[in-house]
Motif scaffolding. Structure first.
Motif, PDB file in Angstrom:
ATOM      1  N   GLY A   7       0.798  -1.214   0.000  1.00 18.94           N
ATOM      2  CA  GLY A   7       0.000   0.000   0.000  1.00 18.94           C
ATOM      3  C   GLY A   7       0.831   1.265   0.000  1.00 18.94           C
ATOM      4  N   GLY A   8       0.167   2.376  -0.283  1.00 18.98           N
ATOM      5  CA  GLY A   8       0.746   3.712  -0.182  1.00 18.98           C
ATOM      6  C   GLY A   8       1.992   3.944  -0.996  1.00 18.98           C
ATOM      7  N   ILE A   9       3.005   4.462  -0.314  1.00 17.46           N
ATOM      8  CA  ILE A   9       4.272   4.811  -0.950  1.00 17.46           C
ATOM      9  C   ILE A   9       4.910   3.573  -1.581  1.00 17.46           C
ATOM     10  CG2 ILE A   9       6.604   5.724  -0.537  1.00 17.46           C
ATOM     11  CD1 ILE A   9       4.463   7.839  -0.276  1.00 17.46           C
ATOM     12  N   ASP A  10       4.801   2.447  -0.937  1.00 21.93           N
ATOM     13  CA  ASP A  10       5.352   1.189  -1.453  1.00 21.93           C
ATOM     14  C   ASP A  10       4.800   0.888  -2.844  1.00 21.93           C
ATOM     15  OD1 ASP A  10       6.600  -1.278  -1.658  1.00 21.93           O
ATOM     16  OD2 ASP A  10       5.373  -2.248  -0.136  1.00 21.93           O
ATOM     17  N   LYS A  11       3.503   1.036  -2.997  1.00 28.43           N
ATOM     18  CA  LYS A  11       2.844   0.766  -4.272  1.00 28.43           C
ATOM     19  C   LYS A  11       3.332   1.736  -5.357  1.00 28.43           C
ATOM     20  CE  LYS A  11      -1.476  -0.563  -4.492  1.00 28.43           C
ATOM     21  NZ  LYS A  11      -2.936  -0.657  -4.536  1.00 28.43           N
ATOM     22  N   ILE A  12       3.403   3.012  -5.025  1.00 30.54           N
ATOM     23  CA  ILE A  12       3.850   4.031  -5.984  1.00 30.54           C
ATOM     24  C   ILE A  12       5.290   3.774  -6.414  1.00 30.54           C
ATOM     25  CG2 ILE A  12       4.389   6.495  -6.238  1.00 30.54           C
ATOM     26  CD1 ILE A  12       1.946   6.982  -4.349  1.00 30.54           C
ATOM     27  N   LEU A  13       6.162   3.481  -5.458  1.00 33.04           N
ATOM     28  CA  LEU A  13       7.563   3.211  -5.784  1.00 33.04           C
ATOM     29  C   LEU A  13       7.716   1.974  -6.669  1.00 33.04           C
ATOM     30  CD1 LEU A  13       9.374   4.026  -2.425  1.00 33.04           C
ATOM     31  CD2 LEU A  13       9.461   5.306  -4.567  1.00 33.04           C
ATOM     32  N   ARG A  14       6.963   0.933  -6.389  1.00 25.68           N
ATOM     33  CA  ARG A  14       7.028  -0.282  -7.203  1.00 25.68           C
ATOM     34  C   ARG A  14       6.625   0.015  -8.654  1.00 25.68           C
ATOM     35  NH1 ARG A  14       6.587  -5.485  -4.553  1.00 25.68           N
ATOM     36  NH2 ARG A  14       6.846  -5.221  -2.325  1.00 25.68           N
ATOM     37  N   ILE A  15       5.552   0.782  -8.817  1.00 23.64           N
ATOM     38  CA  ILE A  15       5.081   1.106 -10.159  1.00 23.64           C
ATOM     39  C   ILE A  15       6.117   1.953 -10.901  1.00 23.64           C
ATOM     40  CG2 ILE A  15       3.330   2.396 -11.454  1.00 23.64           C
ATOM     41  CD1 ILE A  15       1.301   1.432  -9.279  1.00 23.64           C
ATOM     42  N   LEU A  16       6.667   2.969 -10.245  1.00 24.66           N
ATOM     43  CA  LEU A  16       7.661   3.834 -10.887  1.00 24.66           C
ATOM     44  C   LEU A  16       8.940   3.078 -11.250  1.00 24.66           C
ATOM     45  CD1 LEU A  16       7.272   7.109  -8.802  1.00 24.66           C
ATOM     46  CD2 LEU A  16       6.471   6.664 -11.131  1.00 24.66           C
ATOM     47  N   VAL A  17       9.423   2.257 -10.322  1.00 22.83           N
ATOM     48  CA  VAL A  17      10.634   1.470 -10.583  1.00 22.83           C
ATOM     49  C   VAL A  17      10.388   0.472 -11.712  1.00 22.83           C
ATOM     50  CG1 VAL A  17      12.172  -0.294  -9.611  1.00 22.83           C
ATOM     51  CG2 VAL A  17      11.647   1.769  -8.308  1.00 22.83           C
ATOM     52  N   ILE A  37       7.133 -13.636   4.147  1.00 25.20           N
ATOM     53  CA  ILE A  37       7.845 -13.130   5.326  1.00 25.20           C
ATOM     54  C   ILE A  37       6.926 -12.430   6.328  1.00 25.20           C
ATOM     55  CG2 ILE A  37      10.042 -12.961   4.122  1.00 25.20           C
ATOM     56  CD1 ILE A  37       9.622  -9.959   3.858  1.00 25.20           C
ATOM     57  N   GLY A  38       5.642 -12.351   6.003  1.00 21.43           N
ATOM     58  CA  GLY A  38       4.676 -11.779   6.933  1.00 21.43           C
ATOM     59  C   GLY A  38       4.677 -10.262   7.004  1.00 21.43           C
ATOM     60  N   LEU A  39       5.106  -9.613   5.947  1.00 22.48           N
ATOM     61  CA  LEU A  39       5.162  -8.155   5.903  1.00 22.48           C
ATOM     62  C   LEU A  39       3.900  -7.606   5.264  1.00 22.48           C
ATOM     63  CD1 LEU A  39       7.063  -5.800   6.571  1.00 22.48           C
ATOM     64  CD2 LEU A  39       7.991  -6.018   4.287  1.00 22.48           C
ATOM     65  N   ASN A  40       3.443  -6.442   5.728  1.00 20.62           N
ATOM     66  CA  ASN A  40       2.239  -5.823   5.187  1.00 20.62           C
ATOM     67  C   ASN A  40       2.384  -4.308   5.288  1.00 20.62           C
ATOM     68  OD1 ASN A  40      -0.296  -4.936   4.496  1.00 20.62           O
ATOM     69  ND2 ASN A  40      -1.370  -6.357   5.819  1.00 20.62           N
ATOM     70  N   THR A  41       2.379  -3.586   4.148  1.00 14.45           N
ATOM     71  CA  THR A  41       2.498  -2.139   4.154  1.00 14.45           C
ATOM     72  C   THR A  41       1.183  -1.452   3.839  1.00 14.45           C
ATOM     73  OG1 THR A  41       3.194  -2.049   1.835  1.00 14.45           O
ATOM     74  CG2 THR A  41       4.943  -2.224   3.496  1.00 14.45           C
TER      75      THR A  41
END
Length: 63
Positions: free
Chosen positions: A6-16, A53-57
């Motif tokens: 979610g959030g910044i993580d999603k935006i960064l993934r799309i841009l990268v 790994i059980g991570l959730n953003t």
């Protein structure tokens, strides 16, 4: 599949992802096609590695 990106993580993934794919299209190395993965996970909002790994953003899907 439960949303875990979610959030910044999603935006960064799309841009990268877009940047790497563009690099591959314009003469970059073959490995730059790996950009398909962050683009796909960003657009879907779900990352299989995060699940392992059980991570959730994503704040909306946290318990």
């Amino acid at each position: 599949m439960k949303t875990n990106v979610g959030g910044i993580d999603k935006i960064l993934r799309i841009l990268v992802g877009i940047a790497l794919i563009a690099w591959a299209l314009f003469g970059g190395p073959v490995w730059a096609w790996i950009g398909i993965l962050p683009l796909a996970t960003g657009l879907m909002g779900w990352c299989p590695a995060y699940t392992l790994i059980g991570l959730n953003t994503c704040p909306l899907s946290k318990k």
